[in-house]
Enzyme design. Sequence first.
Site, short mmCIF file in Angstrom:
data_model
loop_
_atom_site.label_atom_id
_atom_site.label_comp_id
_atom_site.label_asym_id
_atom_site.label_seq_id
_atom_site.Cartn_x
_atom_site.Cartn_y
_atom_site.Cartn_z
N ALA A 194 66.86 10.27 -3.18
CA ALA A 194 66.93 11.24 -2.09
C ALA A 194 68.38 11.69 -1.86
CB ALA A 194 66.35 10.64 -0.82
N ILE A 253 59.24 12.60 -4.44
CA ILE A 253 60.44 13.26 -4.99
C ILE A 253 60.31 14.78 -4.79
CG2 ILE A 253 61.76 13.67 -7.12
CD1 ILE A 253 60.82 10.74 -7.91
N LYS A 272 55.06 14.35 -18.27
CA LYS A 272 53.83 14.03 -17.52
C LYS A 272 52.98 15.30 -17.43
CE LYS A 272 52.21 12.71 -12.94
NZ LYS A 272 52.59 12.42 -11.55
N ALA A 287 57.66 8.97 -11.26
CA ALA A 287 56.73 10.03 -11.68
C ALA A 287 56.89 11.23 -10.76
CB ALA A 287 55.30 9.52 -11.63
N LEU A 332 62.52 8.16 1.59
CA LEU A 332 61.80 7.10 2.30
C LEU A 332 62.22 6.99 3.76
CD1 LEU A 332 61.81 4.44 -0.56
CD2 LEU A 332 59.87 5.83 0.20
N SER A 377 75.82 2.13 -1.13
CA SER A 377 76.23 0.75 -1.30
C SER A 377 75.58 0.18 -2.56
CB SER A 377 75.80 -0.06 -0.07
OG SER A 377 75.77 -1.41 -0.39
C1 LIG Z 1 55.79 1.47 -4.61
C2 LIG Z 1 56.39 2.83 -4.60
C3 LIG Z 1 56.20 3.70 -5.67
C4 LIG Z 1 56.73 4.98 -5.64
N1 LIG Z 1 56.49 5.85 -6.67
C5 LIG Z 1 56.90 7.13 -6.57
C6 LIG Z 1 56.64 8.06 -7.61
O1 LIG Z 1 56.10 7.73 -8.66
N2 LIG Z 1 57.05 9.33 -7.43
C7 LIG Z 1 57.68 9.75 -6.30
O2 LIG Z 1 57.94 10.93 -6.17
N3 LIG Z 1 58.03 8.87 -5.34
C8 LIG Z 1 57.64 7.58 -5.44
N4 LIG Z 1 57.97 6.69 -4.46
C9 LIG Z 1 58.87 7.07 -3.43
C10 LIG Z 1 60.26 6.75 -4.03
O3 LIG Z 1 60.59 5.41 -3.91
C11 LIG Z 1 61.27 7.54 -3.51
O4 LIG Z 1 60.83 8.85 -3.68
C12 LIG Z 1 62.63 7.43 -4.21
O5 LIG Z 1 62.83 6.27 -4.90
C13 LIG Z 1 63.70 7.68 -3.23
O6 LIG Z 1 64.04 6.64 -2.48
P1 LIG Z 1 65.19 6.89 -1.40
O7 LIG Z 1 66.36 7.53 -2.04
O8 LIG Z 1 64.59 7.54 -0.22
O9 LIG Z 1 65.53 5.38 -1.00
P2 LIG Z 1 66.31 4.22 -1.79
O10 LIG Z 1 66.11 4.26 -3.24
O11 LIG Z 1 65.94 2.97 -1.09
O12 LIG Z 1 67.84 4.53 -1.52
C14 LIG Z 1 68.45 4.16 -0.31
C15 LIG Z 1 69.94 4.34 -0.45
O13 LIG Z 1 70.57 4.04 0.79
C16 LIG Z 1 71.61 3.12 0.57
N5 LIG Z 1 71.80 2.30 1.78
C17 LIG Z 1 70.85 1.67 2.50
N6 LIG Z 1 71.44 1.00 3.52
C18 LIG Z 1 72.77 1.24 3.43
C19 LIG Z 1 73.91 0.83 4.19
N7 LIG Z 1 73.82 0.02 5.24
N8 LIG Z 1 75.12 1.28 3.79
C20 LIG Z 1 75.26 2.09 2.72
N9 LIG Z 1 74.22 2.51 1.98
C21 LIG Z 1 73.00 2.08 2.33
C22 LIG Z 1 71.16 2.30 -0.63
O14 LIG Z 1 72.22 1.65 -1.24
C23 LIG Z 1 70.57 3.41 -1.48
O15 LIG Z 1 71.60 4.08 -2.15
C24 LIG Z 1 57.48 5.39 -4.51
C25 LIG Z 1 57.72 4.50 -3.47
C26 LIG Z 1 57.17 3.24 -3.49
C27 LIG Z 1 57.43 2.32 -2.34
#
Ligand SMILES: Cc1cc2nc3c(=O)[nH]c(=O)nc-3n(C[C@H](O)[C@H](O)[C@H](O)COP(=O)(O)OP(=O)(O)OC[C@H]3O[C@@H](n4cnc5c(N)ncnc54)[C@H](O)[C@@H]3O)c2cc1C
Length: 497
Positions: free
Chosen positions: A17, A341, A79, A51, A328, A40
């Site tokens: 994200a 995504i 895909k 995916a 998320l 971090s």
């Molecule tokens: C089981 C599962 C399967 C999934 N499969 C899919 C899929 O196939 N396709 C899809 O589109 N989506 C999928 N998703 C959703 C997917 O996980 C997210 O789309 C994607 O990985 C993005 O995550 P994010 O960047 O929101 O969070 P994260 O990957 O958790 O990133 C969070 C970021 O914040 C940082 N952070 C957190 N706390 C702090 C702090 N205190 N200080 C500094 N930095 C911090 C972390 O270091 C990290 O860089 C799935 C989710 C789950 C749970």
Amino acid sequence: MAEQVIRKVVIAGGGTAGWCVATALGKLLGPLLDITLVESAEIGIVGVGEATIPTIRSFHRNLGIDERDFMRNCQAGIKLGISFDNWSRIGDHYFHSFGFVGKSPWLAPFHHMWLHARSLGFGGDLQEYCLELLAGEAARFYAGPDGPLSYAYHFDTALYGPYLRRHAEAAGVRRIEGRINHVDQDAETGFVTAISLESGQRIEGDLFIDCTGFRGILIEQTLKTGYEDWDHWLANNSAWACQTELYGRLNPYTSAIAHSAGWRWEIPLQHRIGNGFVYSNNHMSDDEAHATFMTQLQAKVISEPIHIRFRTGRRKKIWNKNVIAFGLASGFIEPLESTNIHLMQICAVRLAQMFPFEGIREPLVQRFNTATAREVEKIRNFVIMHYKATERDDNDYWRARRDNPVPDDLALRMQLFRETGHLYQEEDEIFRIDSWLQVLPGQRVHAEGYHHAARLTSPDKLRASLDAMRANVAETLAKLPDYETFLRQYCAAEPAA
Ligand SMILES: Cc1cc2nc3c(=O)[nH]c(=O)nc-3n(C[C@H](O)[C@H](O)[C@H](O)COP(=O)(O)OP(=O)(O)OC[C@H]3O[C@@H](n4cnc5c(N)ncnc54)[C@H](O)[C@@H]3O)c2cc1C
């Protein structure tokens, strides 16, 4: 000239994200903004989410990201859709592809013609009208400027963020490594004014983007925005995930295999397979899920399984004060149909399009929130439909999925299809009629009625037209190269480190 009051953008979090927003804002508005991303390495990323759906290709294209470069760098595969097993009944199989099914005349979508033909005893199977579906099942593929297929990607989530980071930094985004441990707010407005890191560094901003994953450090821990739970509609709340070696034929699709309390995924990349086991821990313990998952893996495990607990639902506001949540941090529809995504990318582009240069105005915030909420609800309903349309009766988990109430508009939509064959795609809805048309009958929901436009054509003409469509699909399919051969020639990645 109107004054620019919002210039400093601070992105908290550098998962998929964080880097999607950073790249979009950097590439589209870079010279107008001062963008900083804090992440971090110690905390890391959630480590799943590999995916996608075809909209990722326009996201990349609009940001000038080259397909082959991306695929090589992210061990990406193709895909063409999702293969579903055991969903309506144990032993059932169907494929939800990204393709168009048949060719529609203007009066009524294609399937009404096909339904009429079937009532006359011809027309073949619906699958025979969809190139992507057949190509997926047969593992054939071709991409290029004249490529005929609608497709998306599978990629290595640990490589995608760092890959986008290179693009974002080239567009002027500044990255700071560190752990956020404090958030400052304006005493009067509650707007966030700065984040502080464990190192003592303080980063001020005008607009903050919360990409901190499930933690939601700004949107929830600081602003207490609130969360709308959807667990009464979507029961799964846990997952195990791990990686295995490749095995057998390399498939250009995600596999979604239902089990007794959820489903399991396989996502083939160039160098490995991403595997996951999604379940409801009210119906299966974490230990049992882990044990079952391990027995179902088809190849050698190459990473330690990780456990993830999630809460299906969304923030009450995606944009609250001067904080916007992405990924998320904004909420989560469970991973079936892999749309998270897509949602973060479409919101990143929407933010660039609606960027509040002159200050945060309530109508702008409301428009952003309403547009996003509608999209998310449409996707949520499409996902719920997979569970509602089941005939499985083998345990409480599946009986509850089948019998539980669903949102009214979804119930009506399923009834509409069953009784009349009518399907539609609403504004702000990502899944086309073709998707509903593949999934509903795949889940054994069949149309009892249909539009009578096909009766205006003689049966002979209708037969000739349908035969020609099927022949055309078959001919194109026969010319497509084998998927793995194509992939290795088109964008072979370096062997994984
Ligand atoms: C089981 C599962 C399967 C999934 N499969 C899919 C899929 O196939 N396709 C899809 O589109 N989506 C999928 N998703 C959703 C997917 O996980 C997210 O789309 C994607 O990985 C993005 O995550 P994010 O960047 O929101 O969070 P994260 O990957 O958790 O990133 C969070 C970021 O914040 C940082 N952070 C957190 N706390 C702090 C702090 N205190 N200080 C500094 N930095 C911090 C972390 O270091 C990290 O860089 C799935 C989710 C789950 C749970």
